[in-house]
Enzyme design. Structure first.
Site, PDB file in Angstrom:
ATOM      1  N   SER A 193       0.838  -1.372  -0.007  1.00 19.47           N
ATOM      2  CA  SER A 193      -0.131   0.072  -0.092  1.00 19.47           C
ATOM      3  C   SER A 193       0.965   1.186  -0.201  1.00 19.47           C
ATOM      4  CB  SER A 193      -0.854  -0.071   1.251  1.00 19.47           C
ATOM      5  OG  SER A 193      -0.102  -0.288   2.394  1.00 19.47           O
ATOM      6  N   THR A 194       2.124   1.112   0.725  1.00 17.26           N
ATOM      7  CA  THR A 194       2.983   2.651   0.401  1.00 17.26           C
ATOM      8  C   THR A 194       3.422   2.486  -0.774  1.00 17.26           C
ATOM      9  OG1 THR A 194       3.586   1.768   2.954  1.00 17.26           O
ATOM     10  CG2 THR A 194       4.694   3.567   2.282  1.00 17.26           C
ATOM     11  N   GLY A 221       8.248  -0.663   0.233  1.00 19.53           N
ATOM     12  CA  GLY A 221       7.865  -0.523   1.801  1.00 19.53           C
ATOM     13  C   GLY A 221       8.456  -1.607   2.600  1.00 19.53           C
ATOM     14  N   ALA A 222       7.894  -1.749   3.870  1.00 14.82           N
ATOM     15  CA  ALA A 222       8.457  -2.813   4.731  1.00 14.82           C
ATOM     16  C   ALA A 222       7.322  -3.158   5.896  1.00 14.82           C
ATOM     17  CB  ALA A 222       9.869  -2.449   5.334  1.00 14.82           C
ATOM     18  N   ASP A 223       7.432  -4.278   6.424  1.00 16.02           N
ATOM     19  CA  ASP A 223       6.534  -4.461   7.468  1.00 16.02           C
ATOM     20  C   ASP A 223       7.171  -4.040   8.722  1.00 16.02           C
ATOM     21  OD1 ASP A 223       4.805  -5.791   5.825  1.00 16.02           O
ATOM     22  OD2 ASP A 223       5.906  -7.615   5.876  1.00 16.02           O
ATOM     23  N   LYS A 281       9.971  -8.001   5.520  1.00 14.59           N
ATOM     24  CA  LYS A 281       9.001  -7.868   4.306  1.00 14.59           C
ATOM     25  C   LYS A 281       8.389  -9.042   4.168  1.00 14.59           C
ATOM     26  CE  LYS A 281      10.383  -5.584   0.757  1.00 14.59           C
ATOM     27  NZ  LYS A 281       9.191  -4.642   0.744  1.00 14.59           N
ATOM     28  N   GLY A 282       7.254  -8.875   3.244  1.00 12.35           N
ATOM     29  CA  GLY A 282       6.642 -10.114   2.783  1.00 12.35           C
ATOM     30  C   GLY A 282       5.065 -10.293   3.325  1.00 12.35           C
ATOM     31  N   GLU A 291      11.037  -9.082  -4.167  1.00  8.65           N
ATOM     32  CA  GLU A 291      11.414  -7.899  -3.977  1.00  8.65           C
ATOM     33  C   GLU A 291      13.023  -7.968  -3.296  1.00  8.65           C
ATOM     34  OE1 GLU A 291       7.421  -5.928  -1.735  1.00  8.65           O
ATOM     35  OE2 GLU A 291       8.467  -7.493  -0.672  1.00  8.65           O
TER      36      GLU A 291
HETATM   37  C1  A5P Z   1       4.905  -7.218   0.142  1.00  5.92           C
HETATM   38  O1  A5P Z   1       4.936  -8.508   0.020  1.00  5.92           O
HETATM   39  C2  A5P Z   1       5.639  -6.594   1.192  1.00  5.92           C
HETATM   40  O2  A5P Z   1       6.901  -6.867   1.592  1.00  5.92           O
HETATM   41  C3  A5P Z   1       5.282  -5.192   1.579  1.00  5.92           C
HETATM   42  O3  A5P Z   1       6.533  -4.354   0.662  1.00  5.92           O
HETATM   43  C4  A5P Z   1       5.182  -4.580   2.798  1.00  5.92           C
HETATM   44  O4  A5P Z   1       4.226  -5.569   3.440  1.00  5.92           O
HETATM   45  C5  A5P Z   1       4.828  -3.440   3.065  1.00  5.92           C
HETATM   46  O5  A5P Z   1       3.361  -3.298   2.675  1.00  5.92           O
HETATM   47  P1  A5P Z   1       2.806  -1.847   3.163  1.00  5.92           P
HETATM   48  O6  A5P Z   1       3.220  -0.724   2.361  1.00  5.92           O
HETATM   49  O7  A5P Z   1       1.487  -2.150   2.388  1.00  5.92           O
HETATM   50  O8  A5P Z   1       2.418  -1.829   4.403  1.00  5.92           O
END
Ligand code: A5P
Length: 230
Positions: free
Chosen positions: A28-29, A86-88, A98-99, A107
């Site tokens: 989403s980011t 982005g990242a978690d 991530k993931g 990624e």
């Molecule tokens: C996708 O698999 C993820 O690595 C995303 O990059 C990560 O979860 C960040 O996502 P949001 O921006 O939606 O939080």
């Protein structure tokens, strides 16, 4: 948090110039970054982009961003100029998990194949301790998921990911195990390597080797903190 995500994404996009090859992350980011890049492409920015997932590919294509095929790009051995993703969660040493969207394998490959890796997050993603903050996604070969889950027990409990009552399938046609690591599992660097040594594992969502070069942290008021990894 949408204002924070958008602000971080747009700050990272300011680094994109005509002639660049840009890695497009997933989530989403990153979606805010893709929309921003598309606006600039409409106004004459000349770039090509490498998507890290089918969802990103679909969105970028629908918005008119010129794309390079993910597999062809990797096979070419070329590097992207900037990867934006982005990242978690992210810790003070710029290490990531991530993931959550299941795209971490692609990624990571694109982040490694990029000269600069810019990570865009909002303040909710900042953690003091990486391990234990969120589950670690582990992509696995479908026919081996049960034996992998058993082997991962020495690190913690791994749960097969489902979506709407069905097993979640990645863009690489694999499954995801979400690993909740034990508290005494050790350093993330070692864990990233050890998880990937388990036969049947494709890759996990720990990013401790290819760290972001810059972290753009969006705040709820729309301001952005830019942290360089020097
Ligand atoms: C996708 O698999 C993820 O690595 C995303 O990059 C990560 O979860 C960040 O996502 P949001 O921006 O939606 O939080």
């Amino acid at each position: 948090m949408n204002l924070a995500k958008k602000a971080a994404a747009e700050a990272a996009c300011r680094h994109i110039k005509s002639g660049m090859v840009v890695g497009l992350g997933t989530g989403s980011t990153t979606e805010f970054a893709i929309r921003r890049i598309a606006e600039r492409v409409k106004r004459g920015l000349k770039i090509s982009a490498v998507p890290t997932s089918k969802a990103t590919e679909k969105l970028a294509l629908s918005l008119g961003i010129p794309l390079v095929d993910y597999n062809e790009f990797l096979e070419s051995g070329k590097q992207a100029d900037i990867d934006i993703d982005g990242a978690d969660c992210v810790d003070p040493l710029f290490r990531l998990i991530k993931g959550r969207g299941g795209a971490h394998t692609r990624e990571k490959k694109i982040a490694v194949a990029s000269k600069r890796f810019y990570c865009i997050v909002d303040t909710t993603k900042l953690v003091e301790e990486l391990i234990g903050s969120v589950p670690i996604p582990v992509e696995v070969e479908p026919n081996r998921w049960e034996e992998v889950a058993d082997s991962l027990l020495r690190f913690g409990r791994a749960e097969l990911r489902e979506k709407r009552g069905k097993v979640f399938i990645t863009d690489n046609s694999n499954y995801i195990l979400d690993l909740s690591p034990n508290a005494d599992v050790g350093e993330p660097e070692r864990l990233e390597v050890d998880i990937n040594r388990v036969p049947g594992v494709v890759d996990n969502g720990l990013f401790t080797k290819r760290l972001p070069d810059i972290l753009f942290v969006g705040h709820p008021d729309g301001s952005v903190r830019v942290l360089k990894n020097e």
